[in-house]
Structure formats: C-alpha cells, structure tokens
Design an enzyme around this catalytic site. Structure first.
Site, PDB file in Angstrom:
ATOM      1  N   ARG A 103       0.884  -1.171   0.000  1.00 35.44           N
ATOM      2  CA  ARG A 103       0.000   0.000   0.000  1.00 35.44           C
ATOM      3  C   ARG A 103       0.918   1.216   0.000  1.00 35.44           C
ATOM      4  NH1 ARG A 103      -5.338   1.139   1.774  1.00 35.44           N
ATOM      5  NH2 ARG A 103      -5.591   3.113   2.896  1.00 35.44           N
ATOM      6  N   HIS A 130      -6.796   1.101  -7.132  1.00 40.02           N
ATOM      7  CA  HIS A 130      -7.141   0.357  -5.912  1.00 40.02           C
ATOM      8  C   HIS A 130      -7.822  -0.944  -6.352  1.00 40.02           C
ATOM      9  CE1 HIS A 130      -7.658  -0.485  -1.844  1.00 40.02           C
ATOM     10  NE2 HIS A 130      -8.371   0.542  -1.424  1.00 40.02           N
ATOM     11  N   GLN A 133      -9.771  -3.417  -3.878  1.00 35.65           N
ATOM     12  CA  GLN A 133     -11.064  -2.900  -3.448  1.00 35.65           C
ATOM     13  C   GLN A 133     -12.121  -3.150  -4.515  1.00 35.65           C
ATOM     14  OE1 GLN A 133     -12.126  -1.167  -0.409  1.00 35.65           O
ATOM     15  NE2 GLN A 133     -14.021  -1.839  -1.405  1.00 35.65           N
ATOM     16  N   ASP A 226     -16.835   8.027  -3.232  1.00 38.75           N
ATOM     17  CA  ASP A 226     -15.621   7.908  -2.434  1.00 38.75           C
ATOM     18  C   ASP A 226     -15.394   9.255  -1.763  1.00 38.75           C
ATOM     19  OD1 ASP A 226     -13.274   6.939  -1.336  1.00 38.75           O
ATOM     20  OD2 ASP A 226     -12.089   7.146  -3.170  1.00 38.75           O
ATOM     21  N   CYS A 266     -16.153   2.745  -0.496  1.00 37.73           N
ATOM     22  CA  CYS A 266     -15.018   1.904  -0.098  1.00 37.73           C
ATOM     23  C   CYS A 266     -14.521   2.205   1.313  1.00 37.73           C
ATOM     24  CB  CYS A 266     -13.892   2.033  -1.109  1.00 37.73           C
ATOM     25  SG  CYS A 266     -13.121   3.671  -1.165  1.00 37.73           S
ATOM     26  N   ARG A 294     -13.307  -7.667   1.046  1.00 34.52           N
ATOM     27  CA  ARG A 294     -11.888  -7.430   0.796  1.00 34.52           C
ATOM     28  C   ARG A 294     -11.088  -8.698   1.132  1.00 34.52           C
ATOM     29  NH1 ARG A 294      -9.679  -2.226   1.101  1.00 34.52           N
ATOM     30  NH2 ARG A 294      -7.654  -3.273   0.973  1.00 34.52           N
TER      31      ARG A 294
END
Length: 312
Positions: A103, A130, A133, A226, A266, A294
C-alpha cells in the site's frame, strides 16, 4: 514453466481471469478454510506506507485463513525508496516471503517493486489504482444483483482518483456500463478512459464520462462514491467541498437511480459530505459487505498469483 504474475492494476487480469478470481472468492467466502496454499506457513509481506485499517485487517486475516504467516512491514519505518532503494528492498523481501502486498503512493513505486521482485506483488492501493477494493466491490455486486455483465454502474464525485480509475478498468473487464460523474478538472485522464473503452468494446460494456451527477446515476443498478479528499490532498479540502457539492449521494440523487439500486462506498466515509448518513446507514447501502469481501477477494487473487508462480 512457472509464470510470475503481479496484480498492479485491474486490467492485469483478463475478463476470463477476473471471472475466475471472483468465483474463487465466492467459494472462499462460503468455506474460508478449504484452500490453504500458504500452508507451512509461508509468509506474505504486507507493506504499508499509508494509514490503513481494512487493508491491514483483511490481508492479515486472509493470509492466516490461507494457512500463511502475515508479516506486516511499516513502509515508513523501513524507508523503502528513501533509506533503501525499492530495487534492493524487493530483492530482500523476495528472499523471505512468497508474496509482497504493498500500500503505497506513486504507481511507479509498485511497478519498480514488481520489476525486481521474484515473487508476486499485489497492489493494496496506490495513488492511481485500488484494484483489490474493486474486486471486493464486484464480488459484492454479484452477491446482491446476481450478475455483473450489463450492470449500470454510476460513480459520482472525484473522477480522477484511484477508485474511479479502478472502477473504469475493473468495471469494463466485467462488462458493466460504467458512468463517471465528476466536475471538470476532476474527471479521469483521457488515456485511462481510452484504456477502459478498449476493454469495454471487447466484452460488451461501455464507459461514459459526464459532468452531470444525474446522468451518471440515472437508472443505475449501483451508485458509488468515495471521499472527496484523498490521502495527501487535505490542503484542498475547502476547494473540493465546493467543487463536489452537487455530487453528494443523498436522497434526491438516489431517486434518479433504479428503485432497487444498491449504494457502495469503499470507506472511510464522511457522513454529510460525499454521502448523507441516512443513505450510508440505510437499507440500500452494502458497505459492510464490501469491507468484509476485501478478505475473500484478496485471498482469491493471492491464490491465483501463487498458482501461476508455481506453474499450477
């Protein structure tokens, strides 16, 4: 012959591979301990240069369920790319673990890691993508809608962030009709749109970029948003709040979606900004399923990549 594969962006999978990974994720959710490819235990490095809750939790729990040893590495403490080069770090990590999950910030960083690593590398979030996700989100849509191909997917808000990019690519791979509603100056890079359109044309999906939030969500089966202020952009908070005001997911906007539409986010979410509390906490929202999925989706992609690396 072994074929080392990485998952750095959503379209590192073919449409058929994405379907297979999602099917495996569903199987793993139904029977969490059936697949144990990391039995031994073999270790998986979970690196984070950024704040993390769901990524750390889901990868740790997932690797353990796969029979492996989740090894958390604080990227800031390790100084990857500063104290020690990414290339050297990749070689050190490859000597200890069976996969590297990272990450981080710039996409170039994880691409350099993958270029030097001798084990699979998984993008757990970069500034550009991402993909884990979005795999979880696709699993969630399948659970609630029963299918992906032909789904009308409306995303509103920051169209230039990593989630919008991954929705474009991942949604196109799944054959969905992906609509991004964002104001001028915050829309996806044209090259990213073209990349998604090329995929969509092959599998029967479509891509639409608009500055109208209503057009983005009209008759949508899924409405997603988001945070308006991604990590590292906090100084833009005031300007973004003004720019995205009309793109808030609220009752008025949802009224334009399909009557059975589900709502996705998310996380982390900021109630009263990009989404109203009554929507996020209401019956249409499937955010807690996303958060759980996830783990299952990431278990599936790790297993897929490990099988490829071992020539299975």
């Amino acid at each position: 012959m072994n074929a080392l594969r990485h998952f750095l962006a959503d379209d590192d999978l073919t449409p058929a591979e994405q379907t297979a990974v999602l099917a495996l994720a569903a199987e793993m959710k139904a029977d969490p301990f059936k697949h144990r490819p990391f039995e031994g235990p073999r270790s998986v490095a979970i690196l984070s240069d950024k704040a993390t809750l769901r990524t750390q939790l889901s990868f740790h729990a997932g690797v353990a369920e796969l029979g492996g040893n989740p090894m958390f590495v604080d990227g800031r403490l390790a100084g990857i790319g500063t104290r020690e080069s990414i290339a050297d770090s990749a070689k050190v990590l490859s000597g200890h673990v069976s996969a590297i999950v990272w990450r981080t910030g710039a996409q170039q960083r994880i691409e350099e890691m993958a270029a030097q690593a001798t084990v699979p590398v998984v993008n757990a979030l970069t500034d550009e993508f991402h993909p884990c996700q979005v795999l979880a989100d696709l699993q969630t849509i399948t659970e609630h809608k029963g299918f992906l191909h032909g789904i009308r997917f409306g995303y509103v808000g920051d169209g230039a962030n990593n989630m919008a990019n991954s929705y474009l690519l991942g949604g196109a791979l799944a054959g969905m009709h992906v609509r991004i509603g964002a104001p001028e100056g915050y829309q996806p890079d044209p090259a990213m749109v073209a990349r998604a359109e090329t995929i969509a044309a092959k599998v029967g999906g479509s891509v639409l970029i608009t500055d109208s939030p209503l057009e983005a969500v009209r008759s949508a089966d899924v409405v997603a948003t988001d945070t308006w202020v991604s990590m590292g952009l906090e100084e833009e908070n005031e300007a973004r709040t003004v720019a995205f005001g009309a793109y808030q997911v609220n009752a008025d906007l949802i009224d334009h979606a399909d009557a059975e539409a589900i709502v996705m986010h998310c996380l982390p979410a900021y109630r009263g900004k990009e989404i109203m509390a009554e929507i996020l906490d209401g019956p249409r929202a499937v955010i807690w399923d996303e958060a759980e999925n996830r783990r299952h989706a990431q278990k599936a992609i790790l297993t897929f990549l490990d099988r490829a690396a071992r020539g299975e």
